[in-house]
Motif scaffolding. Structure first.
Motif, short mmCIF file in Angstrom:
data_model
loop_
_atom_site.label_atom_id
_atom_site.label_comp_id
_atom_site.label_asym_id
_atom_site.label_seq_id
_atom_site.Cartn_x
_atom_site.Cartn_y
_atom_site.Cartn_z
N LEU A 239 39.96 39.89 43.67
CA LEU A 239 38.59 38.80 43.33
C LEU A 239 37.92 38.60 42.13
N ASN A 240 38.00 38.14 41.80
CA ASN A 240 36.96 38.31 40.74
C ASN A 240 36.22 37.14 39.84
N LEU A 241 34.65 38.07 40.61
CA LEU A 241 33.98 36.81 40.19
C LEU A 241 32.98 37.43 39.51
N THR A 242 32.14 36.42 38.48
CA THR A 242 31.09 37.31 37.46
C THR A 242 29.86 36.34 37.92
N CYS A 243 28.76 37.23 38.26
CA CYS A 243 27.54 36.69 38.14
C CYS A 243 26.57 36.84 36.74
N SER A 244 26.46 35.81 36.21
CA SER A 244 25.28 36.38 35.05
C SER A 244 24.37 35.52 34.89
N VAL A 245 23.66 35.91 34.25
CA VAL A 245 22.22 34.84 33.69
C VAL A 245 21.53 35.64 32.55
N GLU A 246 21.50 34.81 32.11
CA GLU A 246 20.35 34.34 29.96
C GLU A 246 19.41 34.86 30.28
N SER A 247 18.12 35.85 30.16
CA SER A 247 17.32 36.30 30.86
C SER A 247 16.79 37.19 29.42
N PHE A 248 15.01 36.96 29.23
CA PHE A 248 14.70 37.99 28.29
C PHE A 248 13.26 38.47 29.20
N ALA B 82 22.68 38.00 43.69
CA ALA B 82 20.84 37.79 43.71
C ALA B 82 20.57 38.80 42.12
N VAL B 83 19.76 38.05 41.58
CA VAL B 83 19.08 37.89 40.47
C VAL B 83 17.76 38.15 40.55
N THR B 84 16.66 39.73 39.79
CA THR B 84 15.73 39.80 39.79
C THR B 84 15.51 40.04 38.06
N TYR B 85 14.52 38.93 38.00
CA TYR B 85 13.42 38.71 36.90
C TYR B 85 12.25 38.69 36.79
N MET B 86 11.32 39.66 36.00
CA MET B 86 10.18 40.34 36.19
C MET B 86 9.56 39.69 37.75
N GLY C 36 25.47 39.73 55.69
CA GLY C 36 26.17 39.81 56.99
C GLY C 36 26.23 42.02 56.32
N SER C 37 26.02 42.48 55.54
CA SER C 37 26.75 43.26 55.71
C SER C 37 25.08 44.08 54.20
N ASP C 38 24.61 44.68 54.57
CA ASP C 38 23.54 45.34 53.63
C ASP C 38 23.92 45.48 52.58
N THR C 39 24.99 46.20 51.99
CA THR C 39 25.94 47.20 51.33
C THR C 39 26.27 46.41 49.76
N ASN C 40 25.16 47.04 48.66
CA ASN C 40 25.50 45.37 47.28
C ASN C 40 26.67 46.59 46.93
N LEU C 41 28.02 45.15 46.39
CA LEU C 41 28.89 45.71 45.75
C LEU C 41 28.90 46.49 44.55
N HIS C 42 27.84 45.90 43.65
CA HIS C 42 28.09 45.38 41.83
C HIS C 42 26.16 45.34 41.78
N SER C 43 25.97 46.73 40.63
CA SER C 43 24.84 45.75 40.21
C SER C 43 25.04 46.25 38.72
N TYR C 44 24.09 45.36 37.91
CA TYR C 44 24.31 45.76 36.61
C TYR C 44 23.48 45.23 35.69
N SER C 45 23.04 44.64 34.61
CA SER C 45 21.85 44.00 34.19
C SER C 45 22.69 43.38 33.10
N GLY C 46 21.96 41.36 33.22
CA GLY C 46 22.53 40.72 32.70
C GLY C 46 23.30 39.74 32.89
N SER C 47 24.66 40.41 33.47
CA SER C 47 25.95 40.11 34.61
C SER C 47 26.28 41.10 35.10
N ALA C 48 26.42 40.43 36.25
CA ALA C 48 27.31 41.77 36.91
C ALA C 48 29.16 41.48 37.39
N ARG C 49 30.12 41.99 37.65
CA ARG C 49 31.50 41.67 38.18
C ARG C 49 31.41 41.54 39.74
#
Ligand SMILES: *[C@@H]1O[C@H](CO)[C@@H](O)[C@H](O)[C@H]1NC(C)=O
Ligand SMILES: *[C@@H]1O[C@H](CO)[C@@H](O)[C@H](O)[C@H]1NC(C)=O
Ligand SMILES: *[C@@H]1O[C@H](CO)[C@@H](O)[C@H](O)[C@H]1NC(C)=O
Ligand SMILES: *[C@@H]1O[C@H](CO)[C@@H](O)[C@H](O)[C@H]1NC(C)=O
Ligand SMILES: *[C@@H]1O[C@H](CO)[C@@H](O)[C@H](O)[C@H]1NC(C)=O
Ligand SMILES: *[C@@H]1O[C@H](CO)[C@@H](O)[C@H](O)[C@H]1NC(C)=O
Length: 430
Positions: free
Chosen positions: A291-300, A341-345, A311-324
């Protein structure tokens, strides 16, 4: 030192101020290092050597004292070679008497002003505006006035050396925090606090590709602030509506001074913005695949992106700009809602995606949960078959009973037991 005293004497005589030789002895070469006197006539030049930049201005600070009998009327400034003891009348750069035929050289006309118009203040400071490199040289002061009712004057031998260099100072550009959709104003302030010509201030934009462009809806405004009578500040403002396209472009403020001197400053523009969240990749995968999904958002500024499963508390990946989100060897339990989940400002926005894992259980159905439906289907099919066979059997057995009336009666009478069969007969009779 002797040369100096003698030249001072020479000048004072030439200047026709009849001070005695005795007074010459009072010549004070260094009262505070800046004051120089010829008798009771002194000049204070607090800066003997000044440096300035072309296009800007220079102030020559100056004050003088005279004998009580002398009434100063006018101040005259000259610029000439240091080798000349006394500058000539065609080397005048400033004359406080506008009615005299001794005019300032055309090149200095209008560029020199005295800071204190009242000569009795004995303040001989001048400002030279719109400087050119050719203004470098030594400047000499002459004070004219009346001594005992007669026209008199004194040229001071102490001089000020001014050296004008190329313009090096840069404008000051202020860029506030820019946010997409919020109108903003950029400010550019010209260097130097002078009172000369008003400079020309222009703005240019350069996009990522290096192409020069103007932002639509721009508007510029220019203003001059009078700080003192001889100091002005020139400011240009640029108002526009920032958008994501303006991010990472550069803005240049160019200042063009009279005389061709120009200076500029370029700054990179950052615009706070955030675009849509996008999730890319295949959402239906076979068990055991990747399974290969990419979540991305262009932001500054860049956003923090986290993947989590509903239903699960564990975050699988955490990156900046784009996360796979990569899961090798996908299991059926990985199916369901996955959240990006995208956290911006300090604001968190979520986007979810439904993952379907197709079971690869065909040859070896190890898992009970996948076999159960088959058992249920098999059992119900078998039951159905039995039912059909039973109904068919019943139907057939009823067909056999359905004989002619006489035979039926006979059959019934043959029965030893008198039971419900009589009812059947009775029904038929009715
Ligand atoms: C001369 O006048 C100017 C302007 O008023 C002032 O700034 C300066 O301090 C004065 N200089 C002296 C030596 O008094
Ligand atoms: C933006 O500014 C430039 C240069 O000052 C000008 O040529 C252009 O017409 C302006 N655009 C608008 C939309 O005002
Ligand atoms: C600044 O001073 C100049 C002359 O020295 C005058 O023409 C101008 O109106 C003044 N500007 C302001 C804003 O006071
Ligand atoms: C500056 O002014 C000079 C002369 O006035 C002109 O030739 C030059 O093009 C100007 N430069 C800019 C960047 O406006
Ligand atoms: C996931 O997909 C991206 C392109 O969408 C690819 O570059 C990357 O190598 C893939 N990762 C795996 C583990 O397959
Ligand atoms: C985010 O929150 C923290 C703590 O509440 C605060 O210090 C910071 O300034 C906030 N940042 C923005 C961009 O609002």
């Amino acid at each position: 030192m002797f040369v100096l005293i003698w030249s001072a004497l020479f000048v004072s005589v030439k200047g026709s101020i009849a001070d005695t030789g005795l007074k010459l002895l009072l010549y004070c070469a260094s009262a505070w290092g800046q004051q120089h006197c010829v008798g009771r006539y002194c000049v204070t030049l607090s800066e003997r050597e000044l440096t300035a930049e072309a296009g800007l201005c220079v102030v020559i600070p100056c004050s003088f004292t005279t004998a009580d009998e002398f009434t100063p009327k006018h101040t005259i400034w000259y610029k000439c070679e240091t080798s000349q003891t006394r500058c000539s009348d065609d080397e005048i750069i400033f004359h406080s008497n506008k009615n005299t035929d001794k005019k300032a050289q055309p090149g200095f006309e209008g560029r020199v002003s005295r800071l204190e118009p009242d000569v009795s203040q004995k303040n001989c400071s001048i400002i030279i505006n719109d400087l050119k490199e050719s203004d470098s040289g030594s400047y000499q002061l002459r004070v004219t006035g009346e001594l005992n009712g007669k026209q008199d004057g004194l040229t001071f031998i102490q001089r000020v050396t001014v050296s004008v260099k190329g313009l090096n100072q840069k404008p000051t550009v202020m860029i506030p925090t820019l946010t997409e959709g919020q109108q903003a104003t950029l400010t550019c302030t010209a260097p130097g606090l002078c009172s000369g010509s008003v400079p020309e201030i222009t703005w240019t934009w350069r996009g990522a590709g290096g192409t020069e462009s103007y932002i639509t809806g721009n508007s510029t405004d220019f203003k001059t602030e009078n700080l003192t009578a001889f100091t002005q500040r020139h400011i240009s403002t640029f108002t526009f509506n920032p958008s994501a396209e303006h991010h990472d472009t550069s803005v240049t403020c160019n200042i063009n001074f009279t005389g061709g001197e120009s200076t500029e400053k370029t700054l990179t523009v950052n615009v706070n913005h955030k675009k849509e969240i996008t999730i890319s990749g295949v959402t239906t995968v076979k068990e055991g695949d990747v399974l290969n999904l990419t979540c991305s958002v262009e932001s500054f500024p860049p956003s923090l992106i986290e993947w989590s499963k509903f239903g699960s508390d564990t975050n699988l990946h955490s990156y900046s700009g784009s996360a796979r989100l990569v899961i090798e060897n996908v299991k059926p339990e990985h199916s369901g809602q996955h959240i990006c989940a995208v956290t911006y400002m300090n604001n968190t926005l979520k986007k979810d995606v439904s993952i379907t894992v197709i079971s690869a259980c065909v040859k070896h159905c190890g898992s009970y949960s996948t076999v159960l439906p088959w058992i249920v289907a098999g059992v119900s099919l078998t039951l159905n078959a039995f039912c059909i066979i039973y109904i068919w059997f019943l139907w057939n057995s009823r067909k056999k009973v359905n004989l002619p009336q006489e035979e039926r009666t006979y059959m019934s009478l043959q029965k030893v037991d008198v039971s419900s069969d009589y009812d059947v007969i009775a029904q038929h009779i009715n």
